[in-house]
Design a protein around this motif. Structure first.
Motif, PDB file in Angstrom:
ATOM      1  N   ASP A   1       0.836  -1.210   0.000  1.00 23.35           N
ATOM      2  CA  ASP A   1       0.000   0.000   0.000  1.00 23.35           C
ATOM      3  C   ASP A   1       0.869   1.257   0.000  1.00 23.35           C
ATOM      4  N   ILE A   2       1.975   1.226   0.770  1.00 21.61           N
ATOM      5  CA  ILE A   2       2.881   2.377   0.827  1.00 21.61           C
ATOM      6  C   ILE A   2       3.465   2.645  -0.553  1.00 21.61           C
ATOM      7  N   ILE A   3       3.945   1.603  -1.214  1.00 20.09           N
ATOM      8  CA  ILE A   3       4.569   1.771  -2.528  1.00 20.09           C
ATOM      9  C   ILE A   3       3.564   2.292  -3.544  1.00 20.09           C
ATOM     10  N   ARG A   4       2.358   1.751  -3.517  1.00 22.20           N
ATOM     11  CA  ARG A   4       1.331   2.226  -4.455  1.00 22.20           C
ATOM     12  C   ARG A   4       0.950   3.677  -4.168  1.00 22.20           C
ATOM     13  N   THR A   5       0.911   4.047  -2.896  1.00 19.68           N
ATOM     14  CA  THR A   5       0.609   5.431  -2.526  1.00 19.68           C
ATOM     15  C   THR A   5       1.695   6.377  -3.019  1.00 19.68           C
ATOM     16  N   VAL A   6       2.949   5.982  -2.805  1.00 18.92           N
ATOM     17  CA  VAL A   6       4.078   6.797  -3.249  1.00 18.92           C
ATOM     18  C   VAL A   6       4.043   6.985  -4.761  1.00 18.92           C
ATOM     19  N   LYS A   7       3.762   5.901  -5.473  1.00 21.30           N
ATOM     20  CA  LYS A   7       3.672   5.988  -6.937  1.00 21.30           C
ATOM     21  C   LYS A   7       2.546   6.925  -7.360  1.00 21.30           C
ATOM     22  N   ALA A   8       1.424   6.861  -6.667  1.00 16.75           N
ATOM     23  CA  ALA A   8       0.285   7.727  -7.001  1.00 16.75           C
ATOM     24  C   ALA A   8       0.635   9.197  -6.841  1.00 16.75           C
ATOM     25  N   HIS A   9       1.623   9.498  -6.013  1.00 16.79           N
ATOM     26  CA  HIS A   9       2.081  10.871  -5.818  1.00 16.79           C
ATOM     27  C   HIS A   9       3.188  11.253  -6.805  1.00 16.79           C
ATOM     28  N   GLY A  10       3.442  10.387  -7.791  1.00 13.26           N
ATOM     29  CA  GLY A  10       4.393  10.714  -8.839  1.00 13.26           C
ATOM     30  C   GLY A  10       5.837  10.387  -8.536  1.00 13.26           C
ATOM     31  N   VAL A  11       6.079   9.644  -7.451  1.00 14.91           N
ATOM     32  CA  VAL A  11       7.444   9.277  -7.086  1.00 14.91           C
ATOM     33  C   VAL A  11       7.827   7.984  -7.801  1.00 14.91           C
ATOM     34  N   THR A  12       9.028   7.953  -8.362  1.00  4.76           N
ATOM     35  CA  THR A  12       9.563   6.772  -9.018  1.00  4.76           C
ATOM     36  C   THR A  12      10.236   5.885  -7.971  1.00  4.76           C
ATOM     37  N   VAL A  13      10.123   4.564  -8.140  1.00  2.94           N
ATOM     38  CA  VAL A  13      10.671   3.632  -7.151  1.00  2.94           C
ATOM     39  C   VAL A  13      11.482   2.539  -7.854  1.00  2.94           C
ATOM     40  N   LEU A  14      12.694   2.325  -7.365  1.00  2.00           N
ATOM     41  CA  LEU A  14      13.513   1.173  -7.760  1.00  2.00           C
ATOM     42  C   LEU A  14      13.814   0.403  -6.490  1.00  2.00           C
ATOM     43  N   LEU A  15      13.318  -0.844  -6.408  1.00  2.00           N
ATOM     44  CA  LEU A  15      13.477  -1.573  -5.159  1.00  2.00           C
ATOM     45  C   LEU A  15      13.992  -2.981  -5.385  1.00  2.00           C
ATOM     46  N   ILE A  16      14.725  -3.462  -4.392  1.00  2.00           N
ATOM     47  CA  ILE A  16      15.140  -4.861  -4.349  1.00  2.00           C
ATOM     48  C   ILE A  16      14.019  -5.640  -3.679  1.00  2.00           C
ATOM     49  N   GLU A  17      13.631  -6.760  -4.289  1.00  2.00           N
ATOM     50  CA  GLU A  17      12.522  -7.522  -3.734  1.00  2.00           C
ATOM     51  C   GLU A  17      12.680  -9.007  -4.054  1.00  2.00           C
ATOM     52  N   GLN A  18      12.770  -9.827  -3.017  1.00  2.47           N
ATOM     53  CA  GLN A  18      12.887 -11.270  -3.204  1.00  2.47           C
ATOM     54  C   GLN A  18      11.523 -11.945  -3.355  1.00  2.47           C
TER      55      GLN A  18
END
Length: 238
Positions: A179-196
């Motif tokens: 939910d946090i990542i989707r919220t951040v994206k909705a605010h126009g922030v780009t995300v590059l994350l490591i995820e297993q």
């Protein structure tokens, strides 16, 4: 790998890095478009954390090119990268456990015109507003992760680098991180994350880079990840 275009916010070409005598990154090239969520997937030791540290300017033994919003930042110190809107959330979250939530948010300086106000942080993450007087030690793992993300947004990050944000969290808290990542994206922030967690990655990201032995070996969209989830889980040893 997708072609860089006018929306490309981060362009990485032939990044190589060493740890002592060991060559950890063997020439990584990738790009991330503005507003995207992109994951780096790979086994432990594949070089994913080293890559994020190179992008942030925290790993000195690096060659190659890193371009942010058309500006070559390859030799730029990390504090100047912060001022250009690059933010880093390490795998240990890096919050000050003895300080309150509000102190964690207001202690670091704002570094750019895109810095979120405290009011915007609390409006976007109301749990932090409720916990503003509590110290970091009294937050759940999910709340600590939320605070670490909110802190770099408060500083002015427009491109967020996040290292294993769901590691060690219970399934319910993993959903909260989504939910946090989707919220951040909705605010126009780009995300590059490591995820297993491949399944989780497919629910939050637009694209995925598979890293092996210090190289990008595949670029996958969500449909490919879902189709090959069992194969990827076996490959990752999960």
């Amino acid at each position: 790998m997708s072609e860089a275009n006018d929306r490309t916010q981060l362009d990485v070409q032939d990044v190589r890095a060493r740890h002592g005598e060991a060559q950890v990154l063997q020439g990584v090239s990738l790009d991330v478009a503005a507003g995207e969520v992109v994951t780096l997937v790979g086994r432990n030791g594949a070089g994913k954390t080293t890559l994020l540290r190179c992008l942030m300017g925290l790993h000195r033994s690096m060659t190659g090119t890193v371009v942010l919003d058309g500006k070559d930042i390859s030799r730029m110190p990390s504090h100047k990268r912060c001022r250009l809107g690059l933010g880093y959330v390490p795998d240990d979250r890096g919050i000050y456990s003895t300080l309150t939530v509000e102190e964690n948010l207001t202690l670091p300086p704002t570094t750019g015109p895109d810095a979120w106000s405290l009011e915007k942080v609390y409006e976007t993450f109301p749990v932090l507003a409720q916990r503003r007087r509590q110290s970091g030690t009294h937050l759940s793992g999910g709340e600590q992760q939320m605070l670490s993300v909110a802190r770099v947004l408060r500083m002015g990050a427009r491109l967020l680098l996040a290292d294993e944000p769901t590691e060690g969290l219970a399934p319910l808290l993993v959903q909260q991180i989504g939910d946090i990542i989707r919220t951040v994206k909705a605010h126009g922030v780009t995300v590059l994350l490591i995820e297993q967690n491949v399944h989780f990655a497919s629910t939050v990201a637009d694209r995925h880079y598979l890293i092996a032995q210090g190289r990008v070996v595949e670029s996958l969209d969500n449909a490919e990840v879902k189709q090959r989830e069992h194969e990827l889980l076996e490959y990752l040893g999960i």
